[in-house]
Design a protein around this motif. Structure first.
Motif, PDB file in Angstrom:
ATOM      1  N   TYR A 112       0.856  -1.177   0.000  1.00 31.46           N
ATOM      2  CA  TYR A 112       0.000   0.000   0.000  1.00 31.46           C
ATOM      3  C   TYR A 112       0.900   1.237   0.000  1.00 31.46           C
ATOM      4  O   TYR A 112       2.061   1.171   0.437  1.00 31.46           O
ATOM      5  N   PRO A 113       0.411   2.377  -0.502  1.00 35.83           N
ATOM      6  CA  PRO A 113       1.281   3.560  -0.631  1.00 35.83           C
ATOM      7  C   PRO A 113       1.811   4.107   0.695  1.00 35.83           C
ATOM      8  O   PRO A 113       2.826   4.808   0.694  1.00 35.83           O
ATOM      9  N   ASP A 114       1.179   3.785   1.831  1.00 37.39           N
ATOM     10  CA  ASP A 114       1.684   4.270   3.112  1.00 37.39           C
ATOM     11  C   ASP A 114       2.876   3.462   3.626  1.00 37.39           C
ATOM     12  O   ASP A 114       3.522   3.842   4.609  1.00 37.39           O
ATOM     13  N   SER A 158      -3.203   1.193  -6.293  1.00 37.90           N
ATOM     14  CA  SER A 158      -2.964   2.494  -6.929  1.00 37.90           C
ATOM     15  C   SER A 158      -2.186   3.398  -5.980  1.00 37.90           C
ATOM     16  O   SER A 158      -2.195   3.217  -4.756  1.00 37.90           O
ATOM     17  N   HIS A 159      -1.520   4.411  -6.546  1.00 36.80           N
ATOM     18  CA  HIS A 159      -0.656   5.277  -5.747  1.00 36.80           C
ATOM     19  C   HIS A 159      -1.436   6.144  -4.765  1.00 36.80           C
ATOM     20  O   HIS A 159      -0.870   6.616  -3.767  1.00 36.80           O
ATOM     21  N   ASP A 160      -2.723   6.366  -5.014  1.00 37.74           N
ATOM     22  CA  ASP A 160      -3.540   7.106  -4.048  1.00 37.74           C
ATOM     23  C   ASP A 160      -4.210   6.184  -3.032  1.00 37.74           C
ATOM     24  O   ASP A 160      -4.911   6.645  -2.127  1.00 37.74           O
ATOM     25  N   GLY A 161      -4.002   4.868  -3.184  1.00 38.96           N
ATOM     26  CA  GLY A 161      -4.521   3.902  -2.235  1.00 38.96           C
ATOM     27  C   GLY A 161      -5.996   3.589  -2.361  1.00 38.96           C
ATOM     28  O   GLY A 161      -6.546   2.839  -1.552  1.00 38.96           O
ATOM     29  N   LYS A 162      -6.655   4.133  -3.389  1.00 39.12           N
ATOM     30  CA  LYS A 162      -8.104   3.989  -3.480  1.00 39.12           C
ATOM     31  C   LYS A 162      -8.565   2.766  -4.264  1.00 39.12           C
ATOM     32  O   LYS A 162      -9.676   2.285  -4.064  1.00 39.12           O
ATOM     33  N   TRP A 197      -0.175  -0.286 -12.139  1.00 40.84           N
ATOM     34  CA  TRP A 197      -0.581   1.104 -12.292  1.00 40.84           C
ATOM     35  C   TRP A 197       0.594   1.985 -12.705  1.00 40.84           C
ATOM     36  O   TRP A 197       1.722   1.757 -12.284  1.00 40.84           O
ATOM     37  N   LYS A 199       2.165   6.069 -12.567  1.00 38.50           N
ATOM     38  CA  LYS A 199       2.357   6.919 -11.386  1.00 38.50           C
ATOM     39  C   LYS A 199       1.139   7.778 -11.049  1.00 38.50           C
ATOM     40  O   LYS A 199       0.936   8.141  -9.880  1.00 38.50           O
ATOM     41  N   ASP A 200       0.311   8.145 -12.053  1.00 39.19           N
ATOM     42  CA  ASP A 200      -0.861   8.981 -11.752  1.00 39.19           C
ATOM     43  C   ASP A 200      -2.173   8.198 -11.773  1.00 39.19           C
ATOM     44  O   ASP A 200      -3.262   8.789 -11.781  1.00 39.19           O
ATOM     45  N   ASP A 201      -2.061   6.852 -11.802  1.00 44.60           N
ATOM     46  CA  ASP A 201      -3.226   5.968 -11.672  1.00 44.60           C
ATOM     47  C   ASP A 201      -4.243   6.143 -12.796  1.00 44.60           C
ATOM     48  O   ASP A 201      -5.448   5.921 -12.598  1.00 44.60           O
TER      49      ASP A 201
END
Length: 324
Positions: A112-114, A158-162, A197, A199-201
């Motif tokens: 996950y991105p975190d 995804s990089h935003d985690g959604k 993904w 980088k900007d999903d």
């Protein structure tokens, strides 16, 4: 009784023909295949290459943490039956020691991105299912109450985690799909394998068969456009984005062995990164620019064709030199 020379010659010829006709056909001796070299061979397009792990059990599927300091990978204990031997291990890059994160029955990890949680495929259920686990804690959480398809696998967050991209089997085909991080809004897009993904999903790389060969593609998540990146008589698969989204690393056997290549995100400037007698698979492009990958280099004997059946493999990394 005297036997004439002609009669004796006739008997010898008949006997020779009879014996020759009964003998099995001779085949040319073929020596057993040679083991791979001790290290993968880098091309001139690589600045450095080094081994990251070294263990008797096969190690594969490396995924670096978002900050590039940690590495997840699979291990497979061949002394255990089937999927019971599959586990996920964590190491801090450049430091000694390793930590068991998930297993048995755990494979295909992703971050996950975190950098605090991972997602992976859990194989002890009736159907494979995706689960989430904390790096520093215990337990696992199902992404959805039940399997999304018949073989949910290879998740990528995804990089935003959604959203989570995955491949799953529906009927006789594998499809590229997404699902929200909470397990809702499961959506099927197109046939294929191994989604990643950008980088900007907005886009997902994947591969699928074109005729008898695998080729690399990009899927635009908003327009639905599918763009083919590779062609030809070789297999090209497992496309993975560079951190800045300008390059895509992939696997190809265009020189006779499966090696790592890179190309611009539009399919141009194909650049070979590894070569030689070893084989490379399952790469991941880290935020620090290194490409981590699986290789059978160092095996003491020839390995099966399929990397899933290898009895020996390690994680390596390389730093590519790529033109702007």
């Amino acid at each position: 009784m005297r036997i004439s020379k002609i009669s004796l010659l006739f008997c010898l010829v008949f006997f020779t023909i009879s014996i020759s006709g009964c003998a099995p056909p001779r085949t040319a001796y073929r020596p057993p295949p040679s083991p791979p070299p001790n290290a993968p061979t880098a091309t001139a397009n690589v600045r450095e290459i080094s081994r990251v792990t070294h263990d008797p059990a096969p190690e594969y599927w490396p995924r670096t943490s978002p900050d590039g300091t940690k590495l997840l990978f699979n291990t497979h204990d061949r002394t255990k039956k089937g999927n019971e031997g599959l586990s996920i291990v964590l190491i801090e890059i450049g430091k000694a020691g390793r930590k068991l994160i998930a297993g048995p029955y755990a494979t295909f990890p992703a971050w996950y991105p975190d950098g605090e949680k991972i997602i992976y495929k859990y194989l002890k259920m009736k159907k494979p299912i995706l689960v989430r686990s904390p790096i520093g804690g215990v337990g696992m959480t199902f992404i959805s109450p039940s399997a999304l398809g018949d073989a949910d696998s290879q998740p990528d967050v995804s990089h935003d985690g959604k959203k989570i991209a995955l491949q799953t089997k529906l009927g006789d085909s594998y499809h590229i799909s997404t699902v929200n991080a909470d397990g809702s809004n499961f959506t099927i897009y197109t046939e294929g394998y191994s989604p990643r993904w950008n980088k900007d999903d907005t886009k997902i790389t994947f591969d699928r068969a074109v005729g008898e060969k695998s080729q690399c593609f990009i899927f635009d998540i908003f327009s639905g456009q599918v763009t083919q990146l590779t062609t030809g008589d070789s297999d090209n698969f497992f496309p993975v984005w560079s951190p800045d989204g300008s390059w895509i690393a992939f696997i190809s056997n265009r020189d006779g062995k499966y090696h790592i290549y890179a190309m611009k995100s539009d399919g141009s400037q194909v650049t070979q990164l590894t070569t030689g007698g070893s084989r490379e698979y399952f790469h991941s492009w880290s935020s620090d620019g290194f490409i981590y990958f699986t290789s059978d280099a160092g095996a003491q004997s020839a390995q099966p064709d399929s990397p899933w059946q290898w009895n020996y493999s390690d994680i390596w990394r390389l730093k590519p030199i790529l033109a702007d």
